[in-house]
Each structure stands twice: as structure tokens, then as C-alpha cells.
Design a protein around this motif. Sequence first.
Motif, PDB file in Angstrom:
ATOM      1  N   LEU A 111       0.826  -1.204   0.000  1.00 41.88           N
ATOM      2  CA  LEU A 111       0.000   0.000   0.000  1.00 41.88           C
ATOM      3  C   LEU A 111       0.865   1.262   0.000  1.00 41.88           C
ATOM      4  CD1 LEU A 111      -2.993   0.497  -0.194  1.00 41.88           C
ATOM      5  CD2 LEU A 111      -3.083   0.778   2.278  1.00 41.88           C
ATOM      6  N   GLN A 112       2.011   1.239   0.683  1.00 42.63           N
ATOM      7  CA  GLN A 112       2.934   2.376   0.565  1.00 42.63           C
ATOM      8  C   GLN A 112       3.365   2.571  -0.881  1.00 42.63           C
ATOM      9  OE1 GLN A 112       6.277   2.937   3.142  1.00 42.63           O
ATOM     10  NE2 GLN A 112       5.215   2.255   4.980  1.00 42.63           N
ATOM     11  N   ALA A 113       3.552   1.452  -1.602  1.00 46.65           N
ATOM     12  CA  ALA A 113       3.937   1.542  -3.021  1.00 46.65           C
ATOM     13  C   ALA A 113       2.789   2.061  -3.872  1.00 46.65           C
ATOM     14  CB  ALA A 113       4.384   0.169  -3.518  1.00 46.65           C
ATOM     15  N   ALA A 114       1.587   1.505  -3.669  1.00 48.72           N
ATOM     16  CA  ALA A 114       0.446   1.823  -4.531  1.00 48.72           C
ATOM     17  C   ALA A 114      -0.007   3.264  -4.386  1.00 48.72           C
ATOM     18  CB  ALA A 114      -0.710   0.875  -4.220  1.00 48.72           C
ATOM     19  N   CYS A 115       0.023   3.801  -3.174  1.00 50.90           N
ATOM     20  CA  CYS A 115      -0.553   5.130  -2.937  1.00 50.90           C
ATOM     21  C   CYS A 115       0.426   6.258  -3.213  1.00 50.90           C
ATOM     22  CB  CYS A 115      -1.074   5.240  -1.511  1.00 50.90           C
ATOM     23  SG  CYS A 115       0.218   5.517  -0.282  1.00 50.90           S
ATOM     24  N   GLY A 116       1.678   5.959  -3.546  1.00 50.26           N
ATOM     25  CA  GLY A 116       2.644   7.012  -3.845  1.00 50.26           C
ATOM     26  C   GLY A 116       3.490   7.449  -2.675  1.00 50.26           C
ATOM     27  N   LEU A 117       3.280   6.856  -1.499  1.00 50.69           N
ATOM     28  CA  LEU A 117       4.074   7.245  -0.336  1.00 50.69           C
ATOM     29  C   LEU A 117       5.562   6.950  -0.551  1.00 50.69           C
ATOM     30  CD1 LEU A 117       4.205   8.334   2.529  1.00 50.69           C
ATOM     31  CD2 LEU A 117       3.541   6.077   3.367  1.00 50.69           C
ATOM     32  N   MET A 118       5.874   5.802  -1.167  1.00 52.91           N
ATOM     33  CA  MET A 118       7.271   5.480  -1.460  1.00 52.91           C
ATOM     34  C   MET A 118       7.882   6.517  -2.400  1.00 52.91           C
ATOM     35  SD  MET A 118       7.525   1.381  -1.978  1.00 52.91           S
ATOM     36  CE  MET A 118       6.993   0.200  -0.737  1.00 52.91           C
ATOM     37  N   SER A 119       7.084   7.009  -3.324  1.00 51.24           N
ATOM     38  CA  SER A 119       7.569   8.003  -4.273  1.00 51.24           C
ATOM     39  C   SER A 119       7.907   9.312  -3.568  1.00 51.24           C
ATOM     40  CB  SER A 119       6.528   8.248  -5.364  1.00 51.24           C
ATOM     41  OG  SER A 119       6.927   9.304  -6.219  1.00 51.24           O
ATOM     42  N   VAL A 120       7.016   9.776  -2.710  1.00 54.27           N
ATOM     43  CA  VAL A 120       7.252  11.044  -2.017  1.00 54.27           C
ATOM     44  C   VAL A 120       8.466  10.919  -1.096  1.00 54.27           C
ATOM     45  CG1 VAL A 120       6.266  12.759  -0.463  1.00 54.27           C
ATOM     46  CG2 VAL A 120       4.823  11.678  -2.185  1.00 54.27           C
ATOM     47  N   HIS A 121       8.558   9.830  -0.349  1.00 56.72           N
ATOM     48  CA  HIS A 121       9.732   9.599   0.503  1.00 56.72           C
ATOM     49  C   HIS A 121      10.999   9.525  -0.346  1.00 56.72           C
ATOM     50  CE1 HIS A 121      12.435   8.036   3.473  1.00 56.72           C
ATOM     51  NE2 HIS A 121      12.408   6.796   3.024  1.00 56.72           N
ATOM     52  N   GLY A 122      10.908   8.907  -1.516  1.00 57.07           N
ATOM     53  CA  GLY A 122      12.072   8.717  -2.366  1.00 57.07           C
ATOM     54  C   GLY A 122      12.595   9.977  -3.024  1.00 57.07           C
ATOM     55  N   ARG A 123      11.810  11.058  -3.019  1.00 60.31           N
ATOM     56  CA  ARG A 123      12.287  12.298  -3.636  1.00 60.31           C
ATOM     57  C   ARG A 123      13.611  12.757  -3.018  1.00 60.31           C
ATOM     58  NH1 ARG A 123       6.828  16.120  -3.903  1.00 60.31           N
ATOM     59  NH2 ARG A 123       5.619  14.772  -5.315  1.00 60.31           N
ATOM     60  N   ALA A 124      13.738  12.631  -1.706  1.00 55.84           N
ATOM     61  CA  ALA A 124      14.946  13.097  -1.028  1.00 55.84           C
ATOM     62  C   ALA A 124      15.805  11.969  -0.492  1.00 55.84           C
ATOM     63  CB  ALA A 124      14.562  14.030   0.124  1.00 55.84           C
ATOM     64  N   SER A 125      15.290  10.729  -0.535  1.00 57.48           N
ATOM     65  CA  SER A 125      16.058   9.619   0.025  1.00 57.48           C
ATOM     66  C   SER A 125      16.869   8.874  -1.027  1.00 57.48           C
ATOM     67  CB  SER A 125      15.126   8.632   0.740  1.00 57.48           C
ATOM     68  OG  SER A 125      14.302   7.948  -0.181  1.00 57.48           O
ATOM     69  N   GLY A 126      16.773   9.302  -2.269  1.00 62.84           N
ATOM     70  CA  GLY A 126      17.645   8.763  -3.297  1.00 62.84           C
ATOM     71  C   GLY A 126      17.021   7.744  -4.223  1.00 62.84           C
ATOM     72  N   ARG A 127      15.923   7.126  -3.824  1.00 67.61           N
ATOM     73  CA  ARG A 127      15.298   6.121  -4.695  1.00 67.61           C
ATOM     74  C   ARG A 127      13.904   5.803  -4.162  1.00 67.61           C
ATOM     75  NH1 ARG A 127      16.043   1.020  -2.039  1.00 67.61           N
ATOM     76  NH2 ARG A 127      17.517   1.200  -0.305  1.00 67.61           N
ATOM     77  N   LEU A 128      13.091   5.207  -5.012  1.00 66.21           N
ATOM     78  CA  LEU A 128      11.778   4.724  -4.612  1.00 66.21           C
ATOM     79  C   LEU A 128      11.955   3.692  -3.502  1.00 66.21           C
ATOM     80  CD1 LEU A 128       8.738   4.868  -5.748  1.00 66.21           C
ATOM     81  CD2 LEU A 128       9.299   2.696  -6.841  1.00 66.21           C
ATOM     82  N   GLN A 129      11.382   3.937  -2.325  1.00 63.91           N
ATOM     83  CA  GLN A 129      11.546   2.994  -1.228  1.00 63.91           C
ATOM     84  C   GLN A 129      10.517   3.230  -0.123  1.00 63.91           C
ATOM     85  OE1 GLN A 129      15.280   5.531   0.624  1.00 63.91           O
ATOM     86  NE2 GLN A 129      15.401   3.332   0.563  1.00 63.91           N
ATOM     87  N   ALA A 130      10.318   2.191   0.679  1.00 61.77           N
ATOM     88  CA  ALA A 130       9.364   2.261   1.784  1.00 61.77           C
ATOM     89  C   ALA A 130       9.942   3.080   2.927  1.00 61.77           C
ATOM     90  CB  ALA A 130       9.029   0.849   2.268  1.00 61.77           C
ATOM     91  N   LEU A 131       9.040   3.584   3.773  1.00 63.46           N
ATOM     92  CA  LEU A 131       9.477   4.325   4.955  1.00 63.46           C
ATOM     93  C   LEU A 131      10.186   3.425   5.964  1.00 63.46           C
ATOM     94  CD1 LEU A 131       6.501   6.718   5.800  1.00 63.46           C
ATOM     95  CD2 LEU A 131       8.788   7.378   5.120  1.00 63.46           C
TER      96      LEU A 131
END
Length: 599
Positions: free
Chosen positions: A79-99
Motif C-alpha cells: 500500500l505504501q507503493a500503490a498510494c505514492g508514499l514510497m515516491s514522495v519519501h524517495g524524492r529526497a532519500s535517493g530512490r523509490l523505497q518504503a518508509l
Amino acid sequence: MSRILDDASLSWRSGPCLPAWQSLGAALQRQGDCLGLRHADGAADGPALQLLHPDLQPLQTRFAGLPALPLELSTEFTLQAACGLMSVHGRASGRLQALGVNYLSTLNAALAWQGSLAAAVGQLRGGRFSDVTLQPAAGALLSIGQYLAGATAPEDAERLLPGADDALARPPFLSADGVLFELETLDSQPWRRFWNVLGVSDALAGKAWQRFLLRYARAVAPMPAECLDALAALPLARIQAIADDSGVALVPVRDPAQRRADADYPASAAAPWQLQRGPRARPGRSTAPERLPLQGIRVLESCRRIQGPLAGHLLALLGAEVIRLEPPGGDPLRNMPPCADDCSVRFDALNHLKDVREVDIKSAAGRAQIHELCRDADVFLHNWAPGKAAELQLDAADLHATRPSLVHAYAGGWGAARVDAPGTDFTVQAWSGVASRIASASGTRGGTLFTALDVLGGVISAQGICAALLDRELHGHGNHVHSSLLGAADLLLDTRCDAPEPLLQGLFPTADGVLALDCQTRQQHQALLRLLGGDADPCRLDVHLARQGTDHWVDACLQAGIPASTAHEDLALLAADPRLAPSLANRAYRSVQSPWSFL
């Protein structure tokens, strides 16, 4: 230690844990304990949550999936992947990833309790509410609602993708002696003084300020190399002295064990709310609510940024009439781009359901106007700086003199902790151990620039207000309820789950995107093996999955009983995902529908 509903004669039953998402059931249990409710196991096929009280008709809350995203195959990770949360976190963390924390479990459990408590309030006010349904996917989308608005604005839409910025060029900062820390100021002048002492030019400090200020809205904050190098050349003690002289707050990044050693931690861990009952008084009866449980409840909201406005937005989604108090000329954040119809889409995402009154709270006439508005209000919500309500003579005691039955709600930063810094999302992340926990899980240097605690803090504030309204209905008292970002952080880190580690969990490129897989059982792993023709070696998954598109693999995995979802990188494409369409509405941008429905 007294909790918000300790003596309310309320109890609850829980249904079975979702087989693939056990941390959600654990979060429900944890928050029921925090509310002070007695727990009893429910039936094997019963609702997720059943609220019981002698004055209530049976009231049950169930979770529901979307048609193409079945709940029984949803997990925290997918669900973190599907809803875009991984994307928003990944903006500054270097890559698409879970919290790397059970964020959506904690948030959706709070929404489930909030809907159930609101339905109980609606019943006691004469409404007929017996069944609550919560869609966790909509709850997940609410968490990134502002970012989704920015990505789907009609003009100047933001296209901020994971990994586009250097993950080492963002806060938190690093000293010469290896200490990570956050800086915070709400004013550009102390910021400029700080960097000028460090030898950074005023022009460069101004450039850094704009990026630093926008980290709340954009979840990125690439700092100029000159700023980072200036800090990396000095020990923390020297940086601290310069910060003190300049009026800039410095907060070290601590680990969860350091937070647990704080004197205020036991009370905060027991519950993220503090309730104080005011004078005995019952509100005058209004027309019984029909469609939504908080219809007829009037909320006055005087809040800035995210935490308080989101709490007010959630109360409006539950049917409350929310009157937003803004300074003369309106809230300056209305003008923050991107805009639609002359209003910031990010601002509109949290405030479009509210009426607005402009009030100068610094003037005697403005404060008198607030007292007058309170005569017909049920809730007064603010997130002012500590001590400001008392200074303005608008604290709980002052407003209870005008409206004894009022719920006076404060959405603060630090709770009872004594920290000499503004209580903002990123300072609280650093102090609470959340930044450290996310960094450890994500392989990054700091926490997340997604406003994780502002969002969760807003949900926790609204949850506490619903509990306070229920307490008022049951006991006939006005009250004061205080929640904080630090309390939300403590709740997030204390939501544990004993489920075993997944056998295979990760993000994998496909022919046209990224697939999130979460095989938690041997049976799911074997099903994946069969799906891939007998070869589920993680080292070869990329080869197999690259042969087909993401939609193909999501459909095939779900049909085989394997938790899977698209891992959205571009939020504009997320808005076009037909699987998520039932949770989204079309304004000038894409907005998120209410996660609740009531019968």
C-alpha cells in the motif's frame, strides 16, 4: 495513569487480523489501549472493531478494499507503493523505497477509531449509525493528498521523481565530529545570520532558505554544497554556539532508545492525548445527524500549515461544519504555487470543505469576535505556539467561561517534553527517534522529508477531538484535549507487530514500471515460483519481470494470492490508475475522497 476514555464504560471487540497486514490489527489494539477501552476478542468472522456501551446500539467498523486492490492481499509495503508514499519519501532519500515503519497501519487504525468514535457521537445525538466502513487505500492516499494536488495542478504541475536529488545534500546536517542534526527557524533573518557567521554569502544563504522553506511542500531540500561544507568543517559544539547566537534552533538526531529514556516518555507512550475536563455543561440539542455522524457539530479552526488544518479537514469529512479563522487578508499559504482558481492547490486540498472568517486575533475586537463565535461552537481547535492561547486570553479556561460545553483542542508540537526548539515535523522526527528509525530502514542518513508527523499528528488530533466529543456526550462536561507531534511519533514507533519477516519483499522493474512484491508465506512464495515458470531466485526476478508490464504482473500475482501492487513513481500517473480511481475526485486537481462510509 488516566486516559481519555478511561471511565467511559466503553469496551471494544476486535475481529481477526488481516492475514497479510497484521500490523494494522496490532495498531488497532495499541490505540484501543491508549484510549482506555477494555478489550475483548471478537468473533472469527466479525468486524475489525466493535464498540460497546450501555447507551449505544451495536456499532461496528469494517475495512474494505478497492475492487482491483483486494484488502486480503494488501500489506503495509504494497500500500505504501500503490498510494505514492514510497515516491514522495524517495524524492529526497535517493530512490523509490518504503518508509520502513508501520506508518499506514498506525494512520489507518487511527482513522478506524476516529470513524467509530464519531459514529458513537452521532448515535448519542439521535442519529442512526451502526456500521462504519473504512477504505485503507483512501486513508493511504490522504497521507499524500497535498503532494498529489501539486502533481495534478492544471498549471505548473510539479514532477518530482524519486532519486532526482542528491540524498546526501539534504537535511539533516552533519558536523565535523560526525553528529547528525536538524536546524529550524520560522524566520529568514536568523537563518541568514547563522550562515553569514559560517562564511556563507547572503545571496547563497537566501537561496538555501528558499529550498529549506519549501521542504514541507515539496519533500525535497537540496542544500548548496557551500552550506554543507561549512558545517562539515566544524564540531557540533561550535555549530550549536553559532545557532544559539543567531536564534536558530538545533536538534540532534537521536535514536529511539534515547527517546525512551526521557522523563516525559512513559506518559506520552501511554497515550498521545491529554484530556482535562472543564465545567459541567451539556450542549444544546440540535437536529439529529442523518448522513454523517458529526452533522450539527460546529468547529472553529485557527491553524496554520498541515497538522491542524488536516484535523479540521477530517472533521469536515465526518460532517462537521468547520469555520476556518484566518488573519486579515487571508492565510499567506493560499498563494503558494502551484495554484488553480487563484488558490494554492496544496492549501485547497486541506481546506476546501471549510467556511472562512477573517479575524485579527491580535486585536481586542478580534478576540471578542472569537468569543462570540464560540457561543454556538462545539470545538475550538488551534495549533498556535506554546503559551500564545493564554497570552491572548483564548485558552480553555477563557473560552469555557463563554461556552462551558466547548471542546478546546490544541494540536501542538512537543507535548510535555522540554525541548528548546520549534515543534515542527522535522525537529520532532529528529528528537523522537523516528528519523533514526527511518534512516536505518531506508539506508539513508536521515529521516523522511515527507511530512510524516504533520500528517499523522493531524489524524491523531482529529481522533482525540472525536474522543473528547464522545466524553462530553457521556459525562456532560466541556473539556480540553491536547495532542502533539511528539505523541504521534511515540505512537508510530510503539506500534509493534509479531508477524514473521516476509520471505521475499521488494521493488522490481518491469517492462513499463515498478512492481512491489510482498511474499509473506511459503505458499505465496511457491505461487510466485509457479508464476515465473519455476524460477523465483531473487537474483533473476528482474529478468523474468522485465518481460511483461506492471499491470500484467499485478493481476497475475493477485489472482495467485500474492500481495502485489504498482509502485508509483510519478504521482500524476498515480492519479490515472484505474485501481485507485474510486478513492479520487476531480477538482481542478485530483483530490482524495473520504475514507469512511456510514450506515
